[in-house]
Each structure stands twice: as C-alpha cells, then as structure tokens.
Design a protein around this motif. Structure first.
Motif, PDB file in Angstrom:
ATOM      1  N   LEU A 121      15.874 -26.187  24.817  1.00 26.65           N
ATOM      2  CA  LEU A 121      15.437 -26.947  23.721  1.00 26.65           C
ATOM      3  C   LEU A 121      13.672 -27.574  23.602  1.00 26.65           C
ATOM      4  O   LEU A 121      13.868 -28.437  24.257  1.00 26.65           O
ATOM      5  CB  LEU A 121      16.082 -28.238  22.622  1.00 26.65           C
ATOM      6  N   ASP A 122      12.939 -27.078  22.791  1.00 24.83           N
ATOM      7  CA  ASP A 122      11.883 -28.025  22.696  1.00 24.83           C
ATOM      8  C   ASP A 122      11.821 -29.382  21.446  1.00 24.83           C
ATOM      9  O   ASP A 122      13.043 -29.907  21.503  1.00 24.83           O
ATOM     10  CB  ASP A 122      10.461 -27.066  21.928  1.00 24.83           C
ATOM     11  N   ILE A 123      10.912 -29.690  22.218  1.00 25.38           N
ATOM     12  CA  ILE A 123      11.167 -31.656  21.212  1.00 25.38           C
ATOM     13  C   ILE A 123      11.814 -31.531  19.648  1.00 25.38           C
ATOM     14  O   ILE A 123      13.000 -32.177  19.374  1.00 25.38           O
ATOM     15  CB  ILE A 123      10.317 -32.305  21.684  1.00 25.38           C
ATOM     16  N   ASP A 124      11.389 -30.195  18.913  1.00 25.11           N
ATOM     17  CA  ASP A 124      11.481 -30.777  17.319  1.00 25.11           C
ATOM     18  C   ASP A 124      12.535 -29.871  17.425  1.00 25.11           C
ATOM     19  O   ASP A 124      13.183 -30.258  16.472  1.00 25.11           O
ATOM     20  CB  ASP A 124      10.690 -29.240  16.615  1.00 25.11           C
ATOM     21  N   ALA A 125      12.839 -28.587  18.275  1.00 23.94           N
ATOM     22  CA  ALA A 125      14.335 -28.507  18.177  1.00 23.94           C
ATOM     23  C   ALA A 125      15.610 -29.814  18.306  1.00 23.94           C
ATOM     24  O   ALA A 125      17.003 -29.882  17.601  1.00 23.94           O
ATOM     25  CB  ALA A 125      14.850 -27.013  18.906  1.00 23.94           C
ATOM     26  N   LEU A 126      15.271 -30.895  19.521  1.00 22.64           N
ATOM     27  CA  LEU A 126      16.377 -31.756  19.834  1.00 22.64           C
ATOM     28  C   LEU A 126      15.767 -32.436  18.955  1.00 22.64           C
ATOM     29  O   LEU A 126      17.465 -33.121  18.331  1.00 22.64           O
ATOM     30  CB  LEU A 126      15.912 -32.200  21.114  1.00 22.64           C
ATOM     31  N   LYS A 127      15.099 -33.036  18.315  1.00 25.94           N
ATOM     32  CA  LYS A 127      15.434 -33.291  16.894  1.00 25.94           C
ATOM     33  C   LYS A 127      16.438 -33.118  16.450  1.00 25.94           C
ATOM     34  O   LYS A 127      17.164 -34.049  15.618  1.00 25.94           O
ATOM     35  CB  LYS A 127      13.785 -33.460  16.747  1.00 25.94           C
ATOM     36  N   ILE A 128      16.278 -32.008  15.475  1.00 26.98           N
ATOM     37  CA  ILE A 128      17.105 -31.193  14.787  1.00 26.98           C
ATOM     38  C   ILE A 128      18.667 -31.366  14.500  1.00 26.98           C
ATOM     39  O   ILE A 128      19.655 -32.264  14.335  1.00 26.98           O
ATOM     40  CB  ILE A 128      16.828 -29.984  14.853  1.00 26.98           C
ATOM     41  N   VAL A 129      19.188 -31.112  15.995  1.00 22.35           N
ATOM     42  CA  VAL A 129      20.374 -30.681  16.127  1.00 22.35           C
ATOM     43  C   VAL A 129      21.009 -32.338  16.690  1.00 22.35           C
ATOM     44  O   VAL A 129      21.494 -32.543  16.874  1.00 22.35           O
ATOM     45  CB  VAL A 129      20.232 -30.120  18.418  1.00 22.35           C
ATOM     46  N   ALA A 130      20.132 -33.334  17.948  1.00 20.46           N
ATOM     47  CA  ALA A 130      20.763 -34.596  17.707  1.00 20.46           C
ATOM     48  C   ALA A 130      20.738 -35.263  15.694  1.00 20.46           C
ATOM     49  O   ALA A 130      22.169 -36.197  16.139  1.00 20.46           O
ATOM     50  CB  ALA A 130      19.252 -35.679  17.940  1.00 20.46           C
TER      51      ALA A 130
END
Lengths: 478, 244
Positions: B176-185
């Motif tokens: 996951l890139d950082i943006d996707a990671l934030k969404i998941v979190a």
C-alpha cells in the motif's frame, strides 16, 4: 450444517415422481408396423409415412456411433416402446378437457397450464411422453400470425410448411439417432413466425417423460421468416427409475434474412443415482440454418441432467453476414457423462460465430467438450471466437476437450481460448471465512464461472438455472 | 475473548508454530511482528480455520468456545474475520453479491432476518463513503482485476460490513502507498470500540503509526519471544530482529 445436507440429499432430484394415468403404450420393438401405427395415430398424410419408412430403411443400415468419449452398454432398440400416450382426450380444446392427473403433474413441475397462472409473457407447449397435451396462448399468438402448436397438429393444419421444412436442416439420414427419430418421432413443437414479426412472448416447450420402458422421440421445427424474432425455451424432466430410458430428439431451426432465433434449453432429465443406476440417455441432434443474410441463431444450453448426453447444437451459416452463437453450461455429477459441444459451419461471407462453453465436473462425472469450427472456401472474412473452460470439483471426475478447426479460406480470423481449473481451495476458504457454508461456497463459485452463459438466458430462466445448478451440485463437497 | 494456549501447528510434517500463547481481551489491539517465516500468517490462517494446517497441540478458546471444534464458516459467524494477505479472485461473482450472502449467512446464524437488497445497498453505500470506495468496485467480480490497494481496501470494506468481534489483519499494509495506508487505518480505527478486538500482523512499524496498538508481540520461530507496549514497535524498527 450436516442436518441440512441430509435433507437436501433426499431431495436431490425433485422431479422424480411418476404420474398415475391411464396410458396407451405400443408394444415394445421397432419395425415397419410400429411406424405405421404411429403415423396412423397421428392421421398423417401418405408422404410423411413414406418419409418415415425411408428413414427407417437408412437407420437399419447404420451403425450406432461410438466415437464419443462415452461409456454405456449397448442399447437394445427392440426393448423400447416407441409410443405412449395418455388415454384421455388427445387434443383438448380447453383446460377442462385435460386429465386432472396430467394437469397436476405440470403444476407440480412448476408449469401451471392455466394461462393466468403462468409466468407472464411465456407460452407453453406441454409434451407428455409421446404427445402434446396442451399449448397455451395459442389465440393470442395467432393475432400476430405466429403459429405455435404441436408438430402433430402442424402436420394436419399447416402441411405445406411441414413438407417444405421438415428434414431440410437435419436430413432423415443425417446420423444414426436422427434417422431413428425421423422414423418414429411422435411429438414436439412447431413454430412459425411470419415476416417482420417480433414474437410477443417467450415460447417454451416442456418435455416430460412419464411412461416406463418408453423412449421419447421429439421433433421440433422453428421457422423465423424475414426480419422476425423469436425466443424459445425447452425444459425437460423425467421420473426417477432404475432402468435407463432413451431420449432421441431432433430440433431444426431455420432463420431467413435478418431473422433471429434464440433457442435456450434447460435440460434436467433424471441423471441416475450415485451408483450410476438409471437415468436418461440423451442423444440429440440440434441444428440451425442461417439461410438468410444477416440472420442469427443463438443456442444457449444448461445441461444438468441425463446419465448420458450426446448433443451438439450447431449452426450452418449460409447467408452472408449471418451469426451463430453457442453458450453452454454442462454439469456432470455422480456418474454422469456428457459429450457435448457445437459445430459452426461457415459458408457465407463475413459470417461470425461465438462459442462459450463451461464444463463442470463433480463426483465421478465426465465432461467432454467437442466442437468443430469449419470455414468453407467461399467464407471470406469469417470469424470465430471459442472459449472453452472446464472446472473440476474433487479428484474423481474428468474434463476433456476436443476442438476441431478446419479452415479452407485464408482470410478467416480464428481465436481459441481454453482453460481447466480445479475449484480453488483458496476460493472456498475465502467464502467460508466470510460465513458461507461449503455447499453455498461451491454454488457461488460455480455460478460465477457460468455467468457469461447465464446472462444469455431469458431472465426468469436464468434464475431457475442458477437454482438448478446449486441443486445438481449437492453432495459434491464432503 | 481469545485465548491461545501452547499452540503447535504443522504443515506437511514441518512444525511452524511451536508453543504459541496469546490472550486478547475485548477492545484490545494487539500487533504481532516478526521476520519472514516466523509463523505470523500461519497463526492467522489457523484462527480462521484453514484445513491445510495440522493443529498438533494446544488449544484456542474464543468467547468461551473451543474454536478448533468449529468449521471456518462457524468461526466467521461467531465473529472472527480475517483480512487476507492475498485476497483471492472469484470471477463472475459480484463483490456485493458475495458480501450480501456473507452478511445474511451471519444474520441467519444469529437467527436474524436476512437483509433485503435495498437495506443492504444502503448499508454498503454508507461504508463505501468512509473508505472512499467507488460504486463500480461493488459491481465488479470479487477482487478480479483489482489493484493491490483496491484488494486491501475491499477487505477492510468487508470487515466494516460484517462487523466482527475479532478482526485479524494479515499484512494488510503490504503493497500500500501512504494514502491507501491511511484510508485502511482510518477504516480500522473507526471500528475500534470496547467490544471489538484486533490482531494486526505486520512486518513494519509504519502501519502502527496509524493503528496504534495496545500491545506489541515479537514472534520468532513459531512462538512469541517478547511482548510490550507500542514503544516496542519503534525499538524493532531501529534494531531489527537480529537480537532474537
């Protein structure tokens, strides 16, 4: 979960009941007298009797084909009765004249014959053993000039059409089973859609085998005149019996200029039990001629029943720019064997064909795709796309693919894709982790695998096909 | 709610878990970190009931029930959700269809009425917004042709709909890139409450900046070798696993 499974296992084939009705059954055995008897029962003209006898002569000289990848004992054609009909009113004018037992049979099968109870927009011809017992919505269809009746009735009422078209697609000497059918065919449906008419409802025939030791030899003929459209569906079931029963049908389709015929089948003949005892032997010749320019014939089949299936719905693309399609789902469970596929014969220019075949094997089932794509020497710029996918459930079943391609014109464009997959343990686990039972997971995955074919079925029947597939898969996972 | 005691697991006669212990109480977030091959994913799969793993010893209780006695679907209905490391593709099955079937299976298990199409659609739309999921993703076949990020987001979306009491996230951050990671979190954090627990399996401390755990466990060679608070993750990030 195990309790449900037990319940379902008992329900496995829910159409296996027998209707207790007084029947007239011809003595077993095949000879000229049998044929004369059938012909006279149906008040046929002399030419048709002679046509039948001619077919019988050819049949006697033919050998039972054994090239299919099927194993079954030799069929004794003299141990079969070739005619069985309920004794009641042979051609009822209204529902009140139908034997209540027979009416109840169709109710039980979910095909009520009362027009107001029917699925809106579907007309039904109900064939019970060797005779058509009733056809619904005839008058309504007649208003548009559409003829929809049993073939026996068509022989009497529309002799010119029958004489012109019967055997014009599948000649009486075409193959062993087609010749047998031509000699002894009893009933089936006849459809004629006149020029420029879009048939206002789905037409369908429901075939029911009921009598014991009897073969069903149905014959269907559909003619779509210039610029017309018709969608037709057949369904079939039979009682659960220990002995095998023979079903050898011939279906002929003719599409003139700019006409379209969509022919769908949901075949659910009794498949036999887990040990492979009983079940229908289904030997069928289905073929359509795209006679006219830009005509189109589309076969869609969902084959879940029968012990043995030998069936290759085909298109002969004679008219320039004509289109042939074959969409198939064949499922074999228990000891079922299916050798099925299609023939696309390209004769005209710019003709195109599509073949999508989905074979599913479970239990000890054997599933064979056999298909021929032939591009004739004058078929300039013909195109074919074939996709042939097999899915295996368990490790005792088999899938086999026999594609034949014959190209005699160098401008042809051919594509062929094939795949075989085992139903993925990963897919199963994924679905179960989300809460689905193993049975539901299999059914979901298999229905997804068949999506491309189901979407070709008329809507009401697509839903039925999905359910049927789920029922037929029961017991396929431990 | 979850108690894993002295768990031993084999695959093809090879021991993977060798006396694993972990206890998770309601509302807690536990992170399991460790090098490749330490058995983290095996634990996730065994909790979910994967049959290719042989449990040779130990016990797992979940809400007081013997988890090892239950089929995978029963575990799911009891409230266990696994966000897969590699979500599988199921061609021809609409994402939304699988999810509705799954939710209704769970509801049936709890003797609740199945959700009607329209009710489900409403629920799905709400959750989609939270995760920034396109409506189109619902209609597409399950994971078929999804990008890595879409697959992971879809797992979290499923979790949101199914509302498990214990969610196991197996390397949900990988790929996951950082943006996707934030969404998941965000998707996970929005679900944290006093009754719901998480086991977050990861290689990297990065994810734990966004999903802040209550406990961090280091897993090496099939067992937990050290446990601590969230600061342990930072320490691992700096020193690596070499000392274990």
């Amino acid at each position: 979960m195990s309790v449900d499974l037990e319940k379902l296992a008992q329900e496995e084939y829910k159409y296996g009941f027998v209707t207790d009705v007084e029947q007239e059954i011809a003595p077993k055995g095949l000879n000229e007298d049998t044929i004369r008897m059938i012909s006279s029962k149906k008040n046929e003209p002399q030419w048709l009797l002679e046509w039948r006898l001619g077919a019988y002569d050819r049949w006697k000289k033919m050998k039972e084909p054994r090239w299919a990848f099927l194993r079954y004992p030799k069929i004794d054609f003299n141990e079969i009765s070739y005619y069985a009909a309920p004794k009641s009113n042979p051609r009822p004018k209204s529902l009140d004249e139908i034997d209540p037992e027979i009416k109840e049979t169709y109710d039980k099968l979910g095909i009520p014959l009362e027009e107001q109870k029917m699925l809106a927009g579907v007309a039904v011809d109900a064939v019970f053993d060797s005779v058509s017992v009733f056809t619904t919505f005839k008058e309504k269809l007649a208003e548009e000039g559409v003829i929809f009746c049993s073939i026996s009735e068509a022989v009497e009422e529309h002799p010119d059409l029958i004489r012109k078209y019967l055997g014009s697609v599948v000649p009486r000497g075409d193959n062993f089973y087609a010749a047998l059918n031509s000699a002894v065919f009893t009933d089936g449906s006849f459809v004629y859609v006149p020029k420029g008419v879009r048939c206002p409802m789905e037409l369908s025939t429901y075939f029911r085998i009921n009598a014991e030791n009897t073969g069903q030899f149905e014959r269907t003929l559909i003619i779509a005149d210039e610029g017309s459209y018709v969608s037709y569906l057949e369904g079939c079931t039979a009682p659960q019996r220990d002995e095998n029963q023979l079903h050898a049908a011939v279906v002929e389709l003719i599409a003139h200029d700019d006409a379209t015929i969509k022919y769908s089948t949901i075949q659910n003949w009794y498949p036999g039990d887990k040990q492979g005892k009983g079940g229908i032997y289904n030997f069928v010749t289905k073929r359509g001629r795209c006679l006219g320019r830009s005509s189109r014939i589309s076969w869609t089949q969902v084959e879940t029943g029968s012990a043995i299936t030998w069936k290759y719905p085909s298109c002969v693309l004679e008219g320039d720019d004509s289109v042939g399609e074959f969409y198939s789902v064949a499922l074999t469970n228990r000891r079922q064997q299916a050798d099925t596929g299609t023939k696309m014969v390209h004769v005209g220019k710019n003709t195109s064909s599509t073949i999508i075949s989905k074979g599913i094997s479970a239990g000890e089932g054997q599933n064979i795709y056999r298909g021929l794509v032939e591009i004739g020497k004058n078929a300039e710029k013909a195109r074919n796309y074939t996709q042939c996918d097999s899915m295996l459930i368990g490790d005792r079943c088999g899938a086999h693919t026999f594609p034949y391609i014959e190209v005699k014109n160098s401008t042809a464009h051919m594509e062929h894709e094939a795949s075989t997959s085992k139903i993925g343990e990963d897919q199963m686990f994924y679905c179960r982790q989300r809460g689905l039972s193993a049975e539901d997971a299999v059914s979901l995955i298999v229905n997804g695998f068949c999506k491309e074919v189901f979407k070709e079925l008329p809507f009401e029947f697509a839903v039925e096909a999905e359910k049927l597939l789920s029922v037929s898969l029961e017991g396929s996972v431990g | 709610m979850l108690e894993v005691k002295d768990l031993h697991v084999q695959v093809d006669d090879k021991a993977i878990l060798k006396g694993m212990n972990i206890t998770v109480e309601p509302g807690e977030v536990h992170s399991i970190m460790g090098p490749n091959g330490s058995g983290k994913s095996t634990l996730a799969q065994v909790l979910a009931g994967r049959e290719t793993y042989d449990v040779t010893g130990g016990e797992i209780t979940f809400h007081g029930k013997d988890l090892l006695d239950l089929e995978p679907e029963e575990r799911a209905c009891e409230g266990i959700f696994l966000a897969f490391q590699y979500p599988v593709e199921i061609p021809g099955v609409a994402n939304t269809y699988l999810l509705r079937e799954a939710l209704n299976a769970k509801r049936e298990y709890r003797e609740e009425k199945p959700l009607k199409h329209i009710e489900f659609a409403k629920l799905a739309r709400e959750k989609m917004k939270v995760l920034g999921i396109d409506e189109d993703l619902l209609k597409r076949s399950v994971n078929a042709g999804f990008s890595g990020g879409e697959k992971k987001r879809n797992e979290i979306f499923q979790m949101q709909i199914l509302e498990p009491s214990l969610a196991v996230l197996d390397e949900t951050d990988s790929g996951l890139d950082i943006d996707a990671l934030k969404i998941v979190a965000d998707g996970v954090n929005s679900m944290r409450d006093s009754g719901r627990s998480f086991i977050v399996i990861t290689h990297y401390q990065r994810l734990l900046n966004y999903i802040v755990p209550d406990y961090v466990h280091v897993m090496v060679d099939g067992k937990i070798v050290r446990s601590g608070g969230k600061e342990l993750a930072q320490e691992l990030e700096e020193k690596g696993y070499a000392e274990f």
